[in-house]
Scaffold this active site. Structure first.
Site, mmCIF file in Angstrom:
data_model
loop_
_atom_site.group_PDB
_atom_site.id
_atom_site.type_symbol
_atom_site.label_atom_id
_atom_site.label_comp_id
_atom_site.label_asym_id
_atom_site.label_seq_id
_atom_site.Cartn_x
_atom_site.Cartn_y
_atom_site.Cartn_z
ATOM 1 N N GLY A 274 1.014 -1.129 0.220
ATOM 2 C CA GLY A 274 0.067 -0.018 0.044
ATOM 3 C C GLY A 274 1.269 1.294 -0.662
ATOM 4 O O GLY A 274 0.687 2.854 -0.420
ATOM 5 N N GLY A 318 3.119 -3.366 -5.181
ATOM 6 C CA GLY A 318 3.648 -3.701 -6.366
ATOM 7 C C GLY A 318 3.041 -2.138 -6.379
ATOM 8 O O GLY A 318 4.064 -1.893 -7.689
ATOM 9 N N ARG A 319 2.895 -0.851 -6.443
ATOM 10 C CA ARG A 319 2.017 -0.089 -7.296
ATOM 11 C C ARG A 319 3.578 0.931 -7.045
ATOM 12 O O ARG A 319 4.434 1.378 -7.533
ATOM 13 C CB ARG A 319 1.219 1.093 -6.418
ATOM 14 C CG ARG A 319 1.586 2.482 -7.364
ATOM 15 C CD ARG A 319 0.269 3.295 -6.327
ATOM 16 N NE ARG A 319 -1.061 2.627 -5.109
ATOM 17 C CZ ARG A 319 -1.902 2.466 -6.162
ATOM 18 N NH1 ARG A 319 -2.753 3.410 -6.881
ATOM 19 N NH2 ARG A 319 -2.864 2.098 -5.094
ATOM 20 N N TYR A 364 -13.138 5.750 -8.096
ATOM 21 C CA TYR A 364 -12.507 6.382 -7.468
ATOM 22 C C TYR A 364 -11.584 7.854 -7.341
ATOM 23 O O TYR A 364 -10.807 8.292 -6.156
ATOM 24 C CB TYR A 364 -11.634 5.821 -5.791
ATOM 25 C CG TYR A 364 -10.400 4.421 -6.842
ATOM 26 C CD1 TYR A 364 -10.729 3.307 -6.858
ATOM 27 C CD2 TYR A 364 -9.510 4.595 -6.915
ATOM 28 C CE1 TYR A 364 -9.854 2.586 -6.806
ATOM 29 C CE2 TYR A 364 -8.248 3.619 -7.308
ATOM 30 C CZ TYR A 364 -8.988 2.802 -7.318
ATOM 31 O OH TYR A 364 -7.442 2.558 -7.856
ATOM 32 N N CYS A 391 -18.479 6.316 -24.234
ATOM 33 C CA CYS A 391 -19.858 6.813 -23.112
ATOM 34 C C CYS A 391 -20.425 6.706 -22.166
ATOM 35 O O CYS A 391 -21.131 6.329 -21.791
ATOM 36 C CB CYS A 391 -20.985 6.054 -25.092
ATOM 37 S SG CYS A 391 -20.947 5.591 -26.314
ATOM 38 N N TYR A 421 -1.706 -0.502 -12.114
ATOM 39 C CA TYR A 421 -3.628 -0.541 -12.090
ATOM 40 C C TYR A 421 -4.552 0.014 -13.413
ATOM 41 O O TYR A 421 -5.116 0.266 -13.302
ATOM 42 C CB TYR A 421 -4.404 0.076 -10.046
ATOM 43 C CG TYR A 421 -3.776 -0.967 -9.334
ATOM 44 C CD1 TYR A 421 -4.517 -1.831 -9.342
ATOM 45 C CD2 TYR A 421 -2.618 -0.394 -8.659
ATOM 46 C CE1 TYR A 421 -3.736 -2.586 -8.277
ATOM 47 C CE2 TYR A 421 -2.562 -0.910 -7.339
ATOM 48 C CZ TYR A 421 -2.525 -2.545 -7.266
ATOM 49 O OH TYR A 421 -2.061 -3.129 -6.701
#
Length: 484
Positions: A274, A318-319, A364, A391, A421
């Protein structure tokens, strides 16, 4: 309209008018990013224009050297921090951030283990040649088939997420006559300062066991002869800055850890990942070395207070490994000034991708940055919203950014910090094919995940005549779309 005349009602409070709308904010872009003399963006030594001409747009680009360097840096940081207290540390790359066989090879080459969450992610890791003993298997709803596959492959650890999963694993290991190492996922109750959808350690959500329910789950696991409980696991959320939340969570988890030691050793404490990165100029991520020391010190302190030995630590970034190493290239299709109440104007810049290749803003409200990648400009900056071609009015790539006021159709636009992500959450909404992924290293640009074509999408439609020799003649959408 110049930036100076833009009202604060259209610009978020954190966004500042840049002195130069061409300048790259260093902490947001890959380390290798720069501008050529003619203004063309360079990443890993490659001109963005060359990449777009060769592979088309939209295009995901990953700097392999940066991914590898960040993997090494992260592993070194946690090993050093744990070593100060006589403990060891293992770092799992969180595959959900971005998973392909090539990326698995990069991170395992650099000494990381790999965390997977589904049978599909497990299959990718195994196809890449990862050592099964260095895989961790997560997930709140692992099916019997997925658990069977994990046990059969010899996965190093499975993170148990529910009482049902205990019984499923108990039946599998008994039938196979094997012992499987497991951890128990526990929610510490710490509410990370992040978006609600990214906070994963509060009690009322789908992951793990509460602190109250965990002891009973541990007792049941220890009753099963084929399950070896090696520790607890806690993940408080994603895109978190600072160590406060991790330290408070460590306090609560170590307290539980201590109460469980009478029933047997718990050699591992996995505190998840995180760790945040910078997406905009307003973000100020904590250096990984500072995070590592802060978390390890907190665990050591809590263990010392309770008079217990410090367990070995595990983490799952990860990020923080791939996020900054990636950019997305788009071509501008249309621009449109829209008059708002009060005489303001919002400039909409539409690109040839959108929520199909970056769902995070729609999911988000994630913020991103952007720059023109094919040139520089002396035009005054204007406040723009970069949007996609889908759309949905929520199809926003960059909600607010300042770009040169002469941004125009045909410009190449680059959005940084898209290594995590974006590929993972990609979809084919409106039947827009997913882009390819290109890796840069050593003067070479190569496709590591092939892009889709409309023919690929039609191939799954059972109503299309797939008789050999018969196909629907589709007009070429563009020269670029055929070069993927």
């Amino acid at each position: 309209m110049s930036a100076a005349s833009q009202s604060a009602t259209t610009a978020p409070s954190w966004l500042r008018v840049p002195d130069d709308a061409n300048a790259l904010v260093e902490k947001v872009w890959p380390v290798s990013a720069s501008r050529r003399d003619d203004g063309v963006l360079l990443v890993g030594g490659f001109p963005a224009t060359t990449l777009a001409d060769r592979f088309g747009t939209p295009l995901w680009v990953l700097d392999e050297d940066e991914v590898r360097a960040q993997a090494r840096r992260t592993l070194d940081a946690f090993r050093a921090a744990a070593g100060l207290h006589g403990a060891q540390a293992r770092v799992y790359y969180a595959g959900k951030a971005f998973l392909s066989t090539e990326v698995v090879r990069w991170v395992t080459d650099e000494g990381l283990a790999v965390d997977v969450c589904t049978g599909g992610e497990l299959a990718v890791a195994l196809a890449a040649g990862a050592d099964p003993a260095r895989l961790g298997f997560h997930g709140n709803n692992k099916s019997v088939a997925e658990l069977e596959a994990a046990v059969a492959a010899g996965v190093g650890s499975i993170v148990i997420d529910s009482p049902v999963e205990i019984e499923r694993l108990a039946a599998i290991v008994e039938r196979r006559g094997v012992t499987q190492s497991v951890l128990l996922r526990v929610n510490s109750g710490v509410h990370a300062e992040t978006h609600d959808f990214l906070a994963t350690a509060h009690e009322d959500q789908k992951f793990g066991f509460t602190l109250t329910d965990a002891p009973a789950a541990v007792a049941r696991i220890r009753e099963v002869g084929g399950l070896s409980l090696v520790g607890l696991h806690c993940h408080i959320g994603s895109q978190i800055f600072g160590t406060t939340g991790f330290q408070e969570s460590a306090s609560r988890i170590v307290e539980l850890h201590a109460t469980l030691l009478d029933g047997g050793a718990l050699p591992v404490l996995n505190l998840g990942g995180g760790f945040g990165i910078a997406y905009t100029s307003a973000d100020d991520p904590t250096p990984i070395e500072e995070l590592a020391i802060g978390i390890a010190d907190a665990v050591a302190r809590e263990c010392e207070v309770r008079g217990i030995p410090m367990p070995n630590l595990a983490f799952e970034p990860g990020r923080a490994i791939v996020g900054r190493a990636g950019i997305t290239l788009y071509e501008v299709g249309t621009t449109k000034p829209v008059s708002l109440d009060g005489g303001e104007t919002r400039h909409y810049v539409s690109v040839d991708g959108g929520m199909s290749d970056n769902a995070r803003p729609a999911l988000y409200g994630a913020d991103y940055s952007a720059r023109i990648a094919s040139r520089t400009s002396d035009a005054d900056p204007v406040l723009v919203r970069v949007v996609g071609k889908h759309c949905e009015s929520g199809d926003i790539v960059v909600d607010a950014e300042y770009l040169p006021g002469d941004v125009a159709p045909g410009d190449l636009l680059a959005v940084p910090a898209t290594g995590a992500y974006c590929f993972s959450l990609a979809n084919t909404y409106n039947y827009v094919p997913r882009p390819p992924v290109v890796a840069l290293r050593g003067g070479e640009a190569r496709v590591i995940v092939r892009g889709e074509t409309i023919d690929d999408l039609l191939a799954r439609d059972a109503g299309v005549d797939h008789t050999p020799g018969k196909r629907m003649d589709m007009p070429a959408l563009s020269e670029r779309s055929e070069t993927t």
